[in-house]
Design a protein around this motif. Structure first.
Motif, PDB file in Angstrom:
ATOM      1  N   ARG A  22       0.833  -1.201   0.000  1.00  8.47           N
ATOM      2  CA  ARG A  22       0.000   0.000   0.000  1.00  8.47           C
ATOM      3  C   ARG A  22       0.872   1.256   0.000  1.00  8.47           C
ATOM      4  O   ARG A  22       0.576   2.214  -0.703  1.00  8.47           O
ATOM      5  CB  ARG A  22      -0.945  -0.008   1.218  1.00  8.47           C
ATOM      6  CG  ARG A  22      -1.811   1.218   1.340  1.00  8.47           C
ATOM      7  CD  ARG A  22      -2.814   1.301   0.219  1.00  8.47           C
ATOM      8  NE  ARG A  22      -3.672   2.476   0.413  1.00  8.47           N
ATOM      9  CZ  ARG A  22      -4.362   3.061  -0.534  1.00  8.47           C
ATOM     10  NH1 ARG A  22      -4.336   2.575  -1.752  1.00  8.47           N
ATOM     11  NH2 ARG A  22      -5.092   4.100  -0.288  1.00  8.47           N
ATOM     12  N   GLU A  25       2.205   1.753  -3.413  1.00  9.31           N
ATOM     13  CA  GLU A  25       1.130   2.237  -4.277  1.00  9.31           C
ATOM     14  C   GLU A  25       0.894   3.734  -4.071  1.00  9.31           C
ATOM     15  O   GLU A  25       0.731   4.482  -5.034  1.00  9.31           O
ATOM     16  CB  GLU A  25      -0.156   1.456  -3.974  1.00  9.31           C
ATOM     17  CG  GLU A  25      -1.342   1.873  -4.804  1.00  9.31           C
ATOM     18  CD  GLU A  25      -2.610   1.121  -4.415  1.00  9.31           C
ATOM     19  OE1 GLU A  25      -3.523   1.076  -5.249  1.00  9.31           O
ATOM     20  OE2 GLU A  25      -2.697   0.603  -3.277  1.00  9.31           O
ATOM     21  N   PRO A  88      -8.797   7.031 -13.404  1.00 14.13           N
ATOM     22  CA  PRO A  88      -8.984   5.594 -13.136  1.00 14.13           C
ATOM     23  C   PRO A  88      -7.922   5.026 -12.185  1.00 14.13           C
ATOM     24  O   PRO A  88      -8.223   4.177 -11.350  1.00 14.13           O
ATOM     25  CB  PRO A  88      -8.887   4.959 -14.532  1.00 14.13           C
ATOM     26  CG  PRO A  88      -9.348   6.044 -15.455  1.00 14.13           C
ATOM     27  CD  PRO A  88      -8.807   7.322 -14.846  1.00 14.13           C
ATOM     28  N   THR A  89      -6.687   5.515 -12.287  1.00 15.95           N
ATOM     29  CA  THR A  89      -5.625   5.063 -11.375  1.00 15.95           C
ATOM     30  C   THR A  89      -5.955   5.462  -9.946  1.00 15.95           C
ATOM     31  O   THR A  89      -5.823   4.653  -9.015  1.00 15.95           O
ATOM     32  CB  THR A  89      -4.270   5.667 -11.798  1.00 15.95           C
ATOM     33  OG1 THR A  89      -3.957   5.202 -13.114  1.00 15.95           O
ATOM     34  CG2 THR A  89      -3.165   5.267 -10.838  1.00 15.95           C
ATOM     35  N   GLU A  91      -8.894   6.078  -8.775  1.00 16.33           N
ATOM     36  CA  GLU A  91     -10.092   5.344  -8.355  1.00 16.33           C
ATOM     37  C   GLU A  91      -9.751   3.915  -7.946  1.00 16.33           C
ATOM     38  O   GLU A  91     -10.249   3.410  -6.936  1.00 16.33           O
ATOM     39  CB  GLU A  91     -11.131   5.338  -9.477  1.00 16.33           C
ATOM     40  CG  GLU A  91     -12.446   4.720  -9.045  1.00 16.33           C
ATOM     41  CD  GLU A  91     -13.514   4.831 -10.109  1.00 16.33           C
ATOM     42  OE1 GLU A  91     -14.659   5.145  -9.732  1.00 16.33           O
ATOM     43  OE2 GLU A  91     -13.218   4.604 -11.297  1.00 16.33           O
ATOM     44  N   ARG A  92      -8.874   3.269  -8.685  1.00 12.70           N
ATOM     45  CA  ARG A  92      -8.454   1.905  -8.325  1.00 12.70           C
ATOM     46  C   ARG A  92      -7.760   1.881  -6.962  1.00 12.70           C
ATOM     47  O   ARG A  92      -7.825   0.888  -6.241  1.00 12.70           O
ATOM     48  CB  ARG A  92      -7.520   1.323  -9.397  1.00 12.70           C
ATOM     49  CG  ARG A  92      -8.243   0.784 -10.613  1.00 12.70           C
ATOM     50  CD  ARG A  92      -7.311   0.001 -11.520  1.00 12.70           C
ATOM     51  NE  ARG A  92      -6.168   0.761 -12.001  1.00 12.70           N
ATOM     52  CZ  ARG A  92      -6.176   1.558 -13.075  1.00 12.70           C
ATOM     53  NH1 ARG A  92      -7.283   1.695 -13.785  1.00 12.70           N
ATOM     54  NH2 ARG A  92      -5.077   2.202 -13.432  1.00 12.70           N
ATOM     55  N   ALA A  93      -7.120   2.990  -6.615  1.00 17.27           N
ATOM     56  CA  ALA A  93      -6.435   3.089  -5.315  1.00 17.27           C
ATOM     57  C   ALA A  93      -7.388   3.550  -4.213  1.00 17.27           C
ATOM     58  O   ALA A  93      -6.955   3.783  -3.086  1.00 17.27           O
ATOM     59  CB  ALA A  93      -5.258   4.052  -5.421  1.00 17.27           C
ATOM     60  N   ASP A  94      -8.666   3.692  -4.524  1.00 21.00           N
ATOM     61  CA  ASP A  94      -9.701   4.117  -3.568  1.00 21.00           C
ATOM     62  C   ASP A  94      -9.468   5.519  -3.013  1.00 21.00           C
ATOM     63  O   ASP A  94      -9.860   5.815  -1.894  1.00 21.00           O
ATOM     64  CB  ASP A  94      -9.830   3.125  -2.398  1.00 21.00           C
ATOM     65  CG  ASP A  94     -10.366   1.783  -2.850  1.00 21.00           C
ATOM     66  OD1 ASP A  94     -11.210   1.765  -3.769  1.00 21.00           O
ATOM     67  OD2 ASP A  94      -9.939   0.757  -2.291  1.00 21.00           O
ATOM     68  N   GLU A  97     -13.783   8.757  -6.044  1.00 22.66           N
ATOM     69  CA  GLU A  97     -14.890   8.099  -6.726  1.00 22.66           C
ATOM     70  C   GLU A  97     -15.094   8.891  -8.007  1.00 22.66           C
ATOM     71  O   GLU A  97     -15.205  10.118  -7.975  1.00 22.66           O
ATOM     72  CB  GLU A  97     -16.158   8.124  -5.866  1.00 22.66           C
ATOM     73  CG  GLU A  97     -16.051   7.246  -4.649  1.00 22.66           C
ATOM     74  CD  GLU A  97     -17.288   7.304  -3.768  1.00 22.66           C
ATOM     75  OE1 GLU A  97     -18.245   8.050  -4.087  1.00 22.66           O
ATOM     76  OE2 GLU A  97     -17.288   6.615  -2.741  1.00 22.66           O
TER      77      GLU A  97
END
Length: 190
Positions: A22, A25, A88-89, A91-94, A97
């Motif tokens: 994490r 990331e 999108p990157t 968003e994938r990492a939360d 939104e």
């Protein structure tokens, strides 16, 4: 991030791997200026933002222009990049939104503040600054122990209070600067 101390053994296994993954990331997310600018704008607005407004402000910051001075090609280049890659990157990492037109930060975005200790190019990192204060405090304490500092004009408690005051004022300035330099804390991103 796994840390070790005498009272707490180092984490190993899947939990430590997840924490390190994490952290990697997050560093990867923040390594891109356009994503940092997007997070800054969303934090500054403190609510849902449109992709068009976000793209305009990110393009203006990148090109060091006012929003009104941007060409449609400059807006579109950033808009497309945000829509197809960066959002999108995130968003994938939360962190956000994203529903094709509206972007909103998630609660996970607050986690990023820890990784954004921004040090202006013309200043000393706070760790080095506090190390310098510690050296000053050590010199004062050694001077008092060795009786080389005057205690007739300034009592020992006065010297101790001066060292404490240096740390206290420094800490207040440090907290203030960190809040000001945080993403979303000022008009232009740091």
């Amino acid at each position: 991030m796994a840390t070790t101390s005498e009272s707490q053994p180092a984490q190993t296994g899947p939990a430590a791997d997840d924490a390190q993954s994490r952290e990697g990331e997050i560093f990867d997310l923040l390594s891109n200026q356009r994503r940092r600018y997007a997070i800054h704008y969303c934090k500054r607005e403190a609510g849902p933002v449109t992709l068009g407004d976000l793209a305009e402000h990110v393009a203006a910051w990148e090109l060091e222009k006012e929003v009104e001075e941007l060409t449609s090609a400059e807006r579109k280049r950033v808009y497309t990049s945000l829509q197809q890659s960066h959002l999108p990157t995130l968003e994938r990492a939360d962190v956000i939104e994203f529903d094709d037109r509206t972007i909103e930060l998630t609660d996970e975005a607050a986690e990023l503040d820890v990784y954004l200790d921004i040090v202006p190019g013309d200043s000393v990192p706070w760790g080095v600054y506090y190390l310098g204060l510690t050296v000053i405090g050590t010199i004062v304490m050694a001077g008092l122990w060795l009786e080389v500092l005057p205690t007739e004009t300034i009592p020992e408690l006065g010297w101790a209070t001066a060292v404490f005051a240096l740390f206290a004022v420094s800490a207040v300035v440090h907290v203030g600067q960190n809040r000001r330099m945080r993403l979303g804390g000022m008009e232009r991103p740091p």
